[in-house]
Design a protein around this motif. Structure first.
Motif, PDB file in Angstrom:
ATOM      1  N   ILE A 124      44.704  23.586  15.644  1.00  0.00           N
ATOM      2  CA  ILE A 124      44.013  24.180  14.493  1.00  0.00           C
ATOM      3  C   ILE A 124      42.727  23.421  14.178  1.00  0.00           C
ATOM      4  CG2 ILE A 124      44.187  24.621  12.005  1.00  0.00           C
ATOM      5  CD1 ILE A 124      47.164  25.138  12.417  1.00  0.00           C
ATOM      6  N   SER A 125      42.777  22.096  14.267  1.00  0.00           N
ATOM      7  CA  SER A 125      41.588  21.277  13.999  1.00  0.00           C
ATOM      8  C   SER A 125      40.470  21.588  14.991  1.00  0.00           C
ATOM      9  CB  SER A 125      41.949  19.790  14.053  1.00  0.00           C
ATOM     10  OG  SER A 125      42.928  19.472  13.088  1.00  0.00           O
ATOM     11  N   ASN A 126      40.815  21.662  16.287  1.00  0.00           N
ATOM     12  CA  ASN A 126      39.807  21.991  17.295  1.00  0.00           C
ATOM     13  C   ASN A 126      39.225  23.381  17.073  1.00  0.00           C
ATOM     14  OD1 ASN A 126      39.946  19.552  18.673  1.00  0.00           O
ATOM     15  ND2 ASN A 126      41.557  20.248  20.054  1.00  0.00           N
ATOM     16  N   CYS A 127      40.089  24.315  16.694  1.00  0.00           N
ATOM     17  CA  CYS A 127      39.624  25.692  16.450  1.00  0.00           C
ATOM     18  C   CYS A 127      38.621  25.725  15.306  1.00  0.00           C
ATOM     19  CB  CYS A 127      40.829  26.584  16.151  1.00  0.00           C
ATOM     20  SG  CYS A 127      40.404  28.309  15.803  1.00  0.00           S
ATOM     21  N   ILE A 128      38.936  25.044  14.216  1.00  0.00           N
ATOM     22  CA  ILE A 128      38.055  25.067  13.045  1.00  0.00           C
ATOM     23  C   ILE A 128      36.747  24.329  13.326  1.00  0.00           C
ATOM     24  CG2 ILE A 128      37.803  24.298  10.648  1.00  0.00           C
ATOM     25  CD1 ILE A 128      40.803  24.751  10.307  1.00  0.00           C
ATOM     26  N   THR A 129      36.848  23.147  13.942  1.00  0.00           N
ATOM     27  CA  THR A 129      35.624  22.378  14.200  1.00  0.00           C
ATOM     28  C   THR A 129      34.703  23.090  15.193  1.00  0.00           C
ATOM     29  OG1 THR A 129      36.846  21.115  15.896  1.00  0.00           O
ATOM     30  CG2 THR A 129      36.687  20.162  13.686  1.00  0.00           C
ATOM     31  N   GLN A 130      35.274  23.696  16.236  1.00  0.00           N
ATOM     32  CA  GLN A 130      34.430  24.418  17.193  1.00  0.00           C
ATOM     33  C   GLN A 130      33.841  25.683  16.586  1.00  0.00           C
ATOM     34  OE1 GLN A 130      36.191  25.010  21.075  1.00  0.00           O
ATOM     35  NE2 GLN A 130      36.992  22.920  21.167  1.00  0.00           N
ATOM     36  N   SER A 131      34.585  26.319  15.675  1.00  0.00           N
ATOM     37  CA  SER A 131      34.037  27.503  15.008  1.00  0.00           C
ATOM     38  C   SER A 131      32.853  27.145  14.116  1.00  0.00           C
ATOM     39  CB  SER A 131      35.125  28.188  14.174  1.00  0.00           C
ATOM     40  OG  SER A 131      35.462  27.409  13.027  1.00  0.00           O
ATOM     41  N   LEU A 132      32.802  25.880  13.683  1.00  0.00           N
ATOM     42  CA  LEU A 132      31.681  25.395  12.866  1.00  0.00           C
ATOM     43  C   LEU A 132      30.562  24.817  13.719  1.00  0.00           C
ATOM     44  CD1 LEU A 132      33.696  23.675   9.992  1.00  0.00           C
ATOM     45  CD2 LEU A 132      32.451  25.835   9.874  1.00  0.00           C
ATOM     46  N   GLY A 133      30.669  24.994  15.030  1.00  0.00           N
ATOM     47  CA  GLY A 133      29.601  24.565  15.922  1.00  0.00           C
ATOM     48  C   GLY A 133      29.677  23.127  16.361  1.00  0.00           C
ATOM     49  N   TYR A 134      30.769  22.434  16.054  1.00  0.00           N
ATOM     50  CA  TYR A 134      30.905  21.041  16.467  1.00  0.00           C
ATOM     51  C   TYR A 134      31.708  20.987  17.760  1.00  0.00           C
ATOM     52  CZ  TYR A 134      31.854  16.033  16.318  1.00  0.00           C
ATOM     53  OH  TYR A 134      31.934  14.690  16.621  1.00  0.00           O
ATOM     54  N   PHE A 135      30.993  20.788  18.865  1.00  0.00           N
ATOM     55  CA  PHE A 135      31.600  20.763  20.193  1.00  0.00           C
ATOM     56  C   PHE A 135      30.873  19.695  21.003  1.00  0.00           C
ATOM     57  CE2 PHE A 135      33.213  23.839  23.742  1.00  0.00           C
ATOM     58  CZ  PHE A 135      34.065  22.830  24.181  1.00  0.00           C
ATOM     59  N   PRO A 136      31.137  18.406  20.702  1.00  0.00           N
ATOM     60  CA  PRO A 136      30.356  17.315  21.314  1.00  0.00           C
ATOM     61  C   PRO A 136      30.459  17.258  22.828  1.00  0.00           C
ATOM     62  CG  PRO A 136      32.304  16.455  20.171  1.00  0.00           C
ATOM     63  CD  PRO A 136      32.191  17.906  19.800  1.00  0.00           C
ATOM     64  N   GLN A 137      31.495  17.813  23.431  1.00  0.00           N
ATOM     65  CA  GLN A 137      31.631  17.778  24.892  1.00  0.00           C
ATOM     66  C   GLN A 137      30.480  18.481  25.599  1.00  0.00           C
ATOM     67  OE1 GLN A 137      33.958  18.494  22.754  1.00  0.00           O
ATOM     68  NE2 GLN A 137      35.828  17.320  23.171  1.00  0.00           N
ATOM     69  N   ILE A 138      29.843  19.444  24.928  1.00  0.00           N
ATOM     70  CA  ILE A 138      28.716  20.158  25.543  1.00  0.00           C
ATOM     71  C   ILE A 138      27.428  19.933  24.751  1.00  0.00           C
ATOM     72  CG2 ILE A 138      30.185  21.926  26.573  1.00  0.00           C
ATOM     73  CD1 ILE A 138      29.370  23.824  24.338  1.00  0.00           C
ATOM     74  N   GLY A 139      27.437  18.892  23.911  1.00  0.00           N
ATOM     75  CA  GLY A 139      26.221  18.520  23.201  1.00  0.00           C
ATOM     76  C   GLY A 139      25.995  19.218  21.880  1.00  0.00           C
ATOM     77  N   MET A 140      26.988  19.903  21.341  1.00  0.00           N
ATOM     78  CA  MET A 140      26.859  20.562  20.039  1.00  0.00           C
ATOM     79  C   MET A 140      27.458  19.631  18.985  1.00  0.00           C
ATOM     80  SD  MET A 140      28.033  24.383  21.309  1.00  0.00           S
ATOM     81  CE  MET A 140      28.093  25.060  19.651  1.00  0.00           C
ATOM     82  N   ASN A 141      26.577  18.978  18.228  1.00  0.00           N
ATOM     83  CA  ASN A 141      27.016  17.948  17.294  1.00  0.00           C
ATOM     84  C   ASN A 141      26.741  18.299  15.827  1.00  0.00           C
ATOM     85  OD1 ASN A 141      27.847  16.009  19.379  1.00  0.00           O
ATOM     86  ND2 ASN A 141      25.648  15.798  19.793  1.00  0.00           N
ATOM     87  N   ASN A 142      26.168  19.461  15.574  1.00  0.00           N
ATOM     88  CA  ASN A 142      25.819  19.837  14.205  1.00  0.00           C
ATOM     89  C   ASN A 142      26.826  20.842  13.656  1.00  0.00           C
ATOM     90  OD1 ASN A 142      23.448  18.264  14.271  1.00  0.00           O
ATOM     91  ND2 ASN A 142      22.351  19.933  15.310  1.00  0.00           N
ATOM     92  N   VAL A 143      27.284  20.575  12.436  1.00  0.00           N
ATOM     93  CA  VAL A 143      28.200  21.495  11.760  1.00  0.00           C
ATOM     94  C   VAL A 143      27.381  22.569  11.061  1.00  0.00           C
ATOM     95  CG1 VAL A 143      29.960  21.720   9.972  1.00  0.00           C
ATOM     96  CG2 VAL A 143      29.926  19.689  11.432  1.00  0.00           C
ATOM     97  N   THR A 144      27.718  23.830  11.332  1.00  0.00           N
ATOM     98  CA  THR A 144      26.963  24.940  10.772  1.00  0.00           C
ATOM     99  C   THR A 144      27.853  26.165  10.598  1.00  0.00           C
ATOM    100  OG1 THR A 144      25.086  26.441  11.146  1.00  0.00           O
ATOM    101  CG2 THR A 144      26.251  25.643  13.086  1.00  0.00           C
ATOM    102  N   LEU A 145      27.425  27.034   9.690  1.00  0.00           N
ATOM    103  CA  LEU A 145      28.126  28.305   9.476  1.00  0.00           C
ATOM    104  C   LEU A 145      27.421  29.460  10.177  1.00  0.00           C
ATOM    105  CD1 LEU A 145      29.009  28.019   5.661  1.00  0.00           C
ATOM    106  CD2 LEU A 145      30.568  27.760   7.601  1.00  0.00           C
ATOM    107  N   ASP A 146      26.448  29.140  11.019  1.00  0.00           N
ATOM    108  CA  ASP A 146      25.663  30.184  11.684  1.00  0.00           C
ATOM    109  C   ASP A 146      26.525  31.086  12.558  1.00  0.00           C
ATOM    110  OD1 ASP A 146      23.430  29.224  10.452  1.00  0.00           O
ATOM    111  OD2 ASP A 146      22.690  28.094  12.189  1.00  0.00           O
TER     112      ASP A 146
END
Length: 286
Positions: A26-48
């Protein structure tokens, strides 16, 4: 060891393991849905990603398609299932009937999908029978029930499992209502239909509504059935999420997680509603 504490200690290892897996997922699902996916260089949390998905025409069509197939299949299953359960209550109890009703429930959805393709597709058994009888001139003239945009094939598979489930769920309650109160209503001058509408249904309504919510929730989140016999467009939400997840563009996984989060929120709301209905059922216990 305290007898009250012992059962909890025995299930603690499995509960901790399952709880950890669930929390991490659930944590991974929520964080990735907010654009936080550091494994591929996405480090910013956003609602976009939420804004883009909610404003996307494809997502809205998938949402409406999922709602339509789930509502129709759940409503028809409940309607036919309650009527069949009531008819069973009016006749002598037969184990054979219950065994027949149990059969569709124990058959996996994958098998039902294959049977649906063999029977209802344009090259299926019914199409061939119609061709032999001269009702149609070619298999393409037979109505397309598989991979159709109306989702008829999906609904048929859900009905196969849903109707027996409602019958088995409603049978015991309707039997008790029929035995105790329906005869009184008939003696007071009510007709069979009136006793069913004004006596039987109100008392069985909590069970009926809870069955509807369960069937709707299952159909709304189901993946394998619409993936195999659903249309390419519009897709149901679960399939649409899967397509985004397996995309070669890893950034689209955030869109998949947004859809999964929305599905989870809807399921959680339905779970709360079901729990309230289940608690209220005790008020109607006979």
């Amino acid at each position: 060891m305290n007898k009250n504490l012992k059962p909890y200690l025995l299930i603690a290892p499995v509960a901790i393991l399952l709880g950890t897996v669930m929390i991490v997922g659930i944590s991974n699902c929520i964080t990735q849905s907010l654009g936080y996916f550091p494994q591929i260089g996405m480090n910013n949390v956003t609602l976009d990603y939420y804004k883009e998905i909610l404003g996307e025409a494809t997502f809205l069509k998938s949402l409406l398609f999922s709602m339509k197939t789930s509502l129709i299949s759940a409503f028809i299953s409940v309607f036919i299932g309650v009527v069949l359960a009531y008819l069973l209550c009016q006749s002598k109890y037969s184990k054979l009937r219950i065994y027949i009703l149990n059969l569709p429930i124990i058959i996996p959805h994958i098998i039902v999908v294959i049977l649906t393709i063999f029977i209802f597709s344009q090259t299926g058994i019914i199409s061939r029978i119609f061709y032999k009888l001269g009702i149609i001139n070619d298999s393409s003239d037979f109505i397309n029930l598989i991979l159709d945009k109306k989702g008829i094939g999906i609904i048929l598979v859900y009905l196969w499992k849903g109707i027996p489930y409602v019958v088995l769920t409603a049978y015991n309650i309707l039997r008790k209502v029929s035995e105790k109160l329906e005869i009184v209503a008939l003696n007071l001058g009510a007709s069979k239909i009136q006793s069913f509408i004004y006596v039987v249904l109100p008392l069985a309504m909590p069970s009926i509504i809870s069955s509807f919510i369960i069937l709707f929730s299952f159909a709304f989140g189901s993946y394998e059935v619409p993936f195999l016999i659903g249309p390419s467009t519009p897709k149901v939400l679960s399939v649409y999420a899967y397509v985004n997840y397996i995309s070669s563009d890893l950034s689209k996984r955030s869109f998949a997680m947004v859809i999964n989060t929305i599905l989870s929120v809807i399921s959680f709301v339905l779970l709360i509603i079901y729990n309230k209905i289940f608690n209220n059922m005790y008020k109607y216990k006979l």
